[in-house]
Design a protein around this motif. Structure first.
Motif, PDB file in Angstrom:
ATOM      1  N   SER A  18      21.852  14.240  20.837  1.00  0.00           N
ATOM      2  CA  SER A  18      23.062  13.706  21.467  1.00  0.00           C
ATOM      3  C   SER A  18      23.222  14.351  22.827  1.00  0.00           C
ATOM      4  O   SER A  18      22.458  15.233  23.210  1.00  0.00           O
ATOM      5  CB  SER A  18      24.295  13.996  20.602  1.00  0.00           C
ATOM      6  OG  SER A  18      24.592  15.382  20.650  1.00  0.00           O
ATOM      7  N   PHE A  19      24.245  13.897  23.547  1.00  0.00           N
ATOM      8  CA  PHE A  19      24.530  14.469  24.855  1.00  0.00           C
ATOM      9  C   PHE A  19      25.613  15.535  24.778  1.00  0.00           C
ATOM     10  O   PHE A  19      26.079  16.029  25.788  1.00  0.00           O
ATOM     11  CB  PHE A  19      24.941  13.372  25.847  1.00  0.00           C
ATOM     12  CG  PHE A  19      23.782  12.520  26.263  1.00  0.00           C
ATOM     13  CD1 PHE A  19      22.850  12.984  27.163  1.00  0.00           C
ATOM     14  CD2 PHE A  19      23.613  11.251  25.734  1.00  0.00           C
ATOM     15  CE1 PHE A  19      21.767  12.216  27.544  1.00  0.00           C
ATOM     16  CE2 PHE A  19      22.535  10.466  26.113  1.00  0.00           C
ATOM     17  CZ  PHE A  19      21.611  10.952  27.020  1.00  0.00           C
ATOM     18  N   LYS A  20      26.036  15.892  23.577  1.00  0.00           N
ATOM     19  CA  LYS A  20      27.047  16.937  23.411  1.00  0.00           C
ATOM     20  C   LYS A  20      26.373  18.256  23.076  1.00  0.00           C
ATOM     21  O   LYS A  20      25.488  18.309  22.224  1.00  0.00           O
ATOM     22  CB  LYS A  20      28.030  16.568  22.297  1.00  0.00           C
ATOM     23  CG  LYS A  20      28.959  15.457  22.692  1.00  0.00           C
ATOM     24  CD  LYS A  20      30.092  15.337  21.713  1.00  0.00           C
ATOM     25  CE  LYS A  20      31.041  14.256  22.208  1.00  0.00           C
ATOM     26  NZ  LYS A  20      32.310  14.313  21.557  1.00  0.00           N
ATOM     27  N   LYS A  21      26.816  19.305  23.736  1.00  0.00           N
ATOM     28  CA  LYS A  21      26.265  20.632  23.481  1.00  0.00           C
ATOM     29  C   LYS A  21      26.848  21.201  22.198  1.00  0.00           C
ATOM     30  O   LYS A  21      27.969  20.880  21.815  1.00  0.00           O
ATOM     31  CB  LYS A  21      26.582  21.557  24.647  1.00  0.00           C
ATOM     32  CG  LYS A  21      25.868  21.169  25.926  1.00  0.00           C
ATOM     33  CD  LYS A  21      26.166  22.140  27.028  1.00  0.00           C
ATOM     34  CE  LYS A  21      25.427  21.745  28.295  1.00  0.00           C
ATOM     35  NZ  LYS A  21      25.699  22.673  29.399  1.00  0.00           N
ATOM     36  N   ASP A  22      26.070  22.074  21.544  1.00  0.00           N
ATOM     37  CA  ASP A  22      26.565  22.740  20.343  1.00  0.00           C
ATOM     38  C   ASP A  22      27.416  23.953  20.734  1.00  0.00           C
ATOM     39  O   ASP A  22      27.665  24.190  21.922  1.00  0.00           O
ATOM     40  CB  ASP A  22      25.414  23.127  19.409  1.00  0.00           C
ATOM     41  CG  ASP A  22      24.450  24.134  20.028  1.00  0.00           C
ATOM     42  OD1 ASP A  22      24.784  24.771  21.046  1.00  0.00           O
ATOM     43  OD2 ASP A  22      23.346  24.296  19.474  1.00  0.00           O
ATOM     44  N   TYR A  33      21.835  21.731  23.767  1.00  0.00           N
ATOM     45  CA  TYR A  33      21.790  20.377  23.234  1.00  0.00           C
ATOM     46  C   TYR A  33      20.973  20.392  21.938  1.00  0.00           C
ATOM     47  O   TYR A  33      19.871  20.945  21.915  1.00  0.00           O
ATOM     48  CB  TYR A  33      21.147  19.416  24.221  1.00  0.00           C
ATOM     49  CG  TYR A  33      21.968  19.222  25.469  1.00  0.00           C
ATOM     50  CD1 TYR A  33      23.083  18.396  25.449  1.00  0.00           C
ATOM     51  CD2 TYR A  33      21.630  19.862  26.653  1.00  0.00           C
ATOM     52  CE1 TYR A  33      23.854  18.216  26.583  1.00  0.00           C
ATOM     53  CE2 TYR A  33      22.394  19.688  27.783  1.00  0.00           C
ATOM     54  CZ  TYR A  33      23.507  18.864  27.757  1.00  0.00           C
ATOM     55  OH  TYR A  33      24.267  18.696  28.880  1.00  0.00           O
ATOM     56  N   PRO A  34      21.485  19.809  20.868  1.00  0.00           N
ATOM     57  CA  PRO A  34      20.687  19.760  19.634  1.00  0.00           C
ATOM     58  C   PRO A  34      19.501  18.808  19.812  1.00  0.00           C
ATOM     59  O   PRO A  34      19.623  17.773  20.474  1.00  0.00           O
ATOM     60  CB  PRO A  34      21.667  19.227  18.592  1.00  0.00           C
ATOM     61  CG  PRO A  34      22.757  18.565  19.363  1.00  0.00           C
ATOM     62  CD  PRO A  34      22.802  19.204  20.710  1.00  0.00           C
ATOM     63  N   ASP A  86      29.555  13.580  29.104  1.00  0.00           N
ATOM     64  CA  ASP A  86      30.034  13.707  27.743  1.00  0.00           C
ATOM     65  C   ASP A  86      30.481  12.334  27.232  1.00  0.00           C
ATOM     66  O   ASP A  86      30.897  11.471  28.003  1.00  0.00           O
ATOM     67  CB  ASP A  86      31.254  14.661  27.685  1.00  0.00           C
ATOM     68  CG  ASP A  86      30.815  16.100  27.831  1.00  0.00           C
ATOM     69  OD1 ASP A  86      29.706  16.441  27.379  1.00  0.00           O
ATOM     70  OD2 ASP A  86      31.590  16.898  28.404  1.00  0.00           O
ATOM     71  N   ASP A  87      30.418  12.127  25.918  1.00  0.00           N
ATOM     72  CA  ASP A  87      30.827  10.870  25.326  1.00  0.00           C
ATOM     73  C   ASP A  87      32.289  10.540  25.672  1.00  0.00           C
ATOM     74  O   ASP A  87      32.653   9.380  25.798  1.00  0.00           O
ATOM     75  CB  ASP A  87      30.667  10.906  23.805  1.00  0.00           C
ATOM     76  CG  ASP A  87      29.210  10.858  23.381  1.00  0.00           C
ATOM     77  OD1 ASP A  87      28.357  10.520  24.223  1.00  0.00           O
ATOM     78  OD2 ASP A  87      28.932  11.159  22.219  1.00  0.00           O
TER      79      ASP A  87
END
Length: 138
Positions: free
Chosen positions: A35-39, A44-45, A132-133
């Motif tokens: 995804s485009f979201k960081k953990d 980034y996963p 970000d989404d």
């Protein structure tokens, strides 16, 4: 139909083999963002996929790919079946590449894109802007 397209970065050194019949094969993993979201650690996963390329495509990869290179892999999803140490069947997924698009500019300065417009669109990965989404209006 069995088709898969993945875009990711080469995650380890290429491993080269030759079959008893003389066929050449290259194996390497690619890292593909989930995804485009960081953990929570700011990373980034990613998922890692095993890729193999045969004969002429293997030769091209050998002369062109290195760790960290961005590529698109077009191919099919295959399963390796092999016995583990206890003789139990194990299954491992892999991508058998039919085509690989090299998205990282060549290290020798020669671009592999066929049109000048494609060269103008090349943006180094570290200069890309991530969205970000929550910023997408739909």
């Amino acid at each position: 139909m069995n088709s898969i397209i993945l875009s990711g970065r080469v995650a380890a050194k290429l491993r080269e083999n030759e079959t008893p019949n003389g066929n050449r094969v290259i194996h390497f993993p690619i890292a593909v963002r989930k995804s485009f979201k960081k953990d929570e650690n700011g990373n980034y996963p990613v998922n890692y996929f095993r890729v193999e390329a045969w004969n002429t495509l293997a030769d091209t990869c050998k002369g062109r790919l290195g760790i960290g290179d961005l590529i698109n892999v077009l191919g099919r999803l295959d399963m390796d079946v092999y016995p583990d140490e206890q003789g139990k069947k194990q299954y491992r997924a892999k991508i058998t590449a039919g085509n690989i698009e090299f998205l990282t500019p060549r290290k020798d300065g020669k671009d592999v894109s066929s049109t000048p417009e494609a060269e103008d669109l090349t943006i180094p990965f570290n200069q890309m802007v991530m969205i970000d989404d929550d910023d997408i209006p739909f």
